[in-house]
Scaffold this motif. Sequence first.
Motif, short mmCIF file in Angstrom:
data_model
loop_
_atom_site.label_atom_id
_atom_site.label_comp_id
_atom_site.label_asym_id
_atom_site.label_seq_id
_atom_site.Cartn_x
_atom_site.Cartn_y
_atom_site.Cartn_z
N THR A 1 1.07 -0.85 0.14
CA THR A 1 -0.13 0.03 0.38
C THR A 1 0.85 1.29 -0.10
O THR A 1 2.37 1.26 0.10
CB THR A 1 -0.62 0.15 1.30
OG1 THR A 1 -0.15 0.61 2.51
CG2 THR A 1 -1.94 -1.21 1.26
N LEU B 1 -2.87 -1.50 -2.86
CA LEU B 1 -3.48 -0.80 -2.07
C LEU B 1 -3.64 -0.40 -2.16
O LEU B 1 -2.72 0.90 -1.97
CB LEU B 1 -4.51 -1.67 -1.33
CG LEU B 1 -5.65 -2.69 -1.74
CD1 LEU B 1 -6.30 -3.24 0.09
CD2 LEU B 1 -6.95 -2.29 -2.79
N HIS B 2 -4.54 1.03 -2.13
CA HIS B 2 -4.20 3.02 -2.53
C HIS B 2 -4.56 3.33 -0.68
O HIS B 2 -5.92 3.21 -0.95
CB HIS B 2 -4.71 3.96 -2.95
CG HIS B 2 -4.11 3.75 -4.25
ND1 HIS B 2 -2.46 4.12 -4.15
CD2 HIS B 2 -4.04 3.31 -5.36
CE1 HIS B 2 -2.37 3.69 -6.30
NE2 HIS B 2 -3.27 3.37 -6.55
N THR B 3 -3.54 2.76 0.58
CA THR B 3 -4.10 2.97 1.57
C THR B 3 -3.20 3.98 2.22
O THR B 3 -1.88 3.79 1.85
CB THR B 3 -4.60 2.07 2.19
OG1 THR B 3 -3.34 1.09 2.28
CG2 THR B 3 -5.96 1.27 2.04
N SER C 1 -4.97 0.12 7.26
CA SER C 1 -5.85 0.67 6.57
C SER C 1 -6.23 -0.32 5.72
O SER C 1 -7.56 -0.23 5.29
CB SER C 1 -5.74 2.41 6.30
OG SER C 1 -5.40 3.21 7.22
N ALA C 2 -5.84 -0.68 5.22
CA ALA C 2 -5.32 -2.26 4.34
C ALA C 2 -6.92 -2.62 4.42
O ALA C 2 -7.43 -3.27 3.40
CB ALA C 2 -4.66 -3.21 3.79
N ARG D 1 -10.18 -1.29 3.99
CA ARG D 1 -10.03 -0.59 2.58
C ARG D 1 -10.99 -2.02 1.56
O ARG D 1 -11.63 -1.47 1.39
CB ARG D 1 -8.97 -0.33 2.06
CG ARG D 1 -9.00 -0.22 0.42
CD ARG D 1 -10.04 1.62 -0.22
NE ARG D 1 -9.73 1.20 -1.24
CZ ARG D 1 -11.16 1.15 -2.35
NH1 ARG D 1 -12.34 0.92 -0.88
NH2 ARG D 1 -11.61 1.07 -3.42
N ASP E 1 -14.52 -2.27 3.16
CA ASP E 1 -15.57 -1.24 2.44
C ASP E 1 -15.22 -1.69 0.52
O ASP E 1 -16.79 -0.94 0.22
CB ASP E 1 -15.01 0.08 2.56
CG ASP E 1 -13.93 0.97 3.54
OD1 ASP E 1 -15.16 0.29 4.65
OD2 ASP E 1 -13.64 1.75 4.00
N MET E 2 -14.93 -1.82 0.35
CA MET E 2 -15.02 -2.55 -1.03
C MET E 2 -15.63 -3.55 -0.76
O MET E 2 -16.53 -3.52 -2.48
CB MET E 2 -13.67 -3.17 -1.89
CG MET E 2 -12.19 -2.20 -1.84
SD MET E 2 -11.19 -3.41 -2.94
CE MET E 2 -11.73 -3.77 -3.66
#
Length: 599
Positions: free
Chosen positions: A352, A447-449, A454-455, A458, A461-462
């Motif tokens: 990330t 991933l973008h975190t 936080s990954a 995320r 959340d997906m």
Amino acid sequence: MATMRKDIADLLVEAQVMTMEQLQQVREAQKTAPGEIGQLIIDLGFATEKQVMQARARQLNIPFVDLTTQKIQPGATDAVPENIARRHKVMPLFKNGNRLTVAMADVNNIMALDDLRSVSRLQIAPALATEASILDAIDRNYSGGSDSGGSGAGAGPGAVSSVLGVPSTTGMGGLGGGLASVQDAIDSYKSRGDADEEDVDAMAKVAEEAPIIKVANIIIQQAVGMGASDIHIEPDRRHVRVRYRVDGVLHEEMTVPKYIQAPLISRFKIMADMNIAERRIPQDGRIGVRKDGKDFDLRVSCLPTVYGEKIVCRILDKSSVMIGLTKLGFAPENLARLEDLIVQPNGMILLTGPTGSGKTTTLYSVLHKINSIDKNIITVEDPVEYQLNGISQVQVNNKAGLTFSTALRSFLRQDPDIIMVGEMRDLETGEIAVEAALTGHLVLSTLHTNNAPSAVIRMVDMGLEPYLISATVIGVIAQRLARRVCTNCKEEYQAPASELRILGYQPKEKDEVVTLARGRGCELCRHTGYKGRTGVHEMMCMNDEIAELVVRRAPLADIREASRANGMTELRQDGLEKVLAGITTAEEVRKVVFTAGQH
């Protein structure tokens, strides 16, 4: 019977520069990254450029010269004009009868040898020297060098910069005569008259003429030579600005006249195999470049703006993925954890971080580390940035319907052992990646975190089920890139320990001071005090406690606390250790690690 000539690696082992273990690593690396072995040894950090050059000189049975101590015969430079010396990176040393000894970085450069014979009318005896020392010697010994006080376009980098509209303070050290050559090409182009910008055929013809080709090539060669990661060619109202991104920071190198804009942009579009007649929509392309025995791939993006099309080239050094995991800045404990993760038979490892944080380089370094004849490795990427031998790489093509998800579905029927997904962008891709990890495959993705814990939030959340995440994710690595203190001008200094509180340092005494490092600024680092970059990492390894928190949809703070208890070093802690070790500075770590609202 003729004896077989030893290669550079064997000679370095004989000279006790390299060990037998390192020799074996070089031989293994050659299998997956064929290329010039000397450059590979330098990339792996087993020898310096000077040591490799000395070995090459022994191999070729020609002299090696150290231009920092070698005396130059008075008048030797009269035999070779400065523009020829800079163009081919050669330095005339001395003349003996009709024989001229010349220091070269590449003695196999036939064009250079022909030019030298032609202009000097002498026989050329080549000697080997490092490229950097040759450029420094040219600056010291020719009238156009930075130490001379000449005037006009030949008065050195500062004067040339002013001709092109660049302040001399930008620091052009180490670029040779590139700017002077650009100005010569611009003058040559101007003298032939302007072409009609609306006439596509005429513009294509102009873009293929020598002056424009020369300007484009110099821009690319200078950027590659400086170690830039990006080239920006940006039209403005009255001129065109050229900037290079070096160590993550943009530097303005030159401005060229507005009348160069159309043919220059057309030249880049032709090289990148774009449609030069289309100026209304963005386009993408690629340019292959070879410099000093190394292959580079330029990923080119063309974007229409109000002042004309803007070109940005991402420079990909194909050898950068060969440097090995040990060169990426991982702390010993993090490196040990990563090496343990990548040998697991199944599971998901995520990287990330923001764009430009080195995630792709780390992923490719991991793939290079685990690539072997007994593993079937498949990747799906958008785009394929580096091509690796022995690995099946798939390029996303949305127009043709080849997306991350459709490629992943096909992968599962290709009997893979390891799958790399360039980016986990949506629920469908995530579900298939999780399925692959559950069914006995090792999956790598990004991933973008902002941080490692936080990954998993995320992914929830997906839309992925928490129990699937806890069952598949085995490790998450958050990464940033911080500029390294320039080793050439590095100096130690005393600073109040309180300055490091923001990085988590706890002073033992109220007035405690710590020894830190900074760069004074020199030609090598372009007076920035920084040269190169290192990784700052945060690694979360999944355990039963963290898995349970994920399943219960626990708050991020609880997952972070459990990760710390499991041995995770946070980004700012890893950055602090690199500051105390003199690798980077506190200012640099603050800049790359902290985001708004983060303390």
